[in-house]
Design a protein around this motif. Sequence first.
Motif, short mmCIF file in Angstrom:
data_model
loop_
_atom_site.label_atom_id
_atom_site.label_comp_id
_atom_site.label_asym_id
_atom_site.label_seq_id
_atom_site.Cartn_x
_atom_site.Cartn_y
_atom_site.Cartn_z
N LEU A 48 -5.17 -3.27 -5.61
CA LEU A 48 -5.66 -4.22 -6.85
C LEU A 48 -5.85 -3.79 -7.95
N GLU A 49 -7.00 -2.86 -7.42
CA GLU A 49 -7.53 -1.09 -8.16
C GLU A 49 -6.35 -0.50 -9.75
N LYS A 50 -5.21 0.15 -8.47
CA LYS A 50 -4.77 0.52 -9.39
C LYS A 50 -3.65 -0.23 -10.38
N THR A 51 -3.33 -0.96 -10.05
CA THR A 51 -2.12 -1.93 -10.17
C THR A 51 -2.67 -2.89 -11.50
N VAL A 52 -3.78 -3.66 -11.62
CA VAL A 52 -3.97 -4.93 -12.48
C VAL A 52 -5.18 -4.14 -12.74
N LEU A 53 -6.36 -4.30 -12.08
CA LEU A 53 -8.12 -4.04 -12.94
C LEU A 53 -8.03 -2.74 -14.13
N SER A 54 -7.04 -1.49 -13.32
CA SER A 54 -7.69 -1.02 -14.39
C SER A 54 -6.54 -0.41 -15.35
N GLU A 85 -17.06 0.98 -9.49
CA GLU A 85 -16.87 0.20 -11.20
C GLU A 85 -16.32 -1.42 -11.44
N PHE A 86 -15.82 -1.11 -10.09
CA PHE A 86 -14.74 -2.65 -10.24
C PHE A 86 -15.51 -3.15 -9.28
#
Length: 115
Positions: A48-54, A85-86
């Motif tokens: 989720l962090e790598k492909t959406v949130l960032s 940070e997320f």
Amino acid sequence: FFHAHLAAGGKLRLLRTATPLLTYTHTGGSQSSQTPRRLLLQLRALALEKTVLSVDPLWQRNKGKFCVWGAGRDGKDFVKALRPEFRERIACIADVDEKKIELGYYCNRDINVKI
């Protein structure tokens, strides 16, 4: 499949078929039953962090705030699995359990989070 879909920028399409393309049969000694629940949760958080949130510009509006569904064990572990940070971008944790709602907020002193 879901993580491949996210990694492809959401461009993989689901198509309905009249007959199943794959039938999954669970067996007791399979790798999926031996994989720790927390490891799977950490991998989901990382995806989720790598492909959406960032990277997704939609998540940059409103300072990228988002909601975590589930104030139980898995929801809390998901929050802990996110990088700081997320975690700061979590607007709320939602649930339908009245006992959890009555608490008002989630506080974890180990990772210094109060939501």
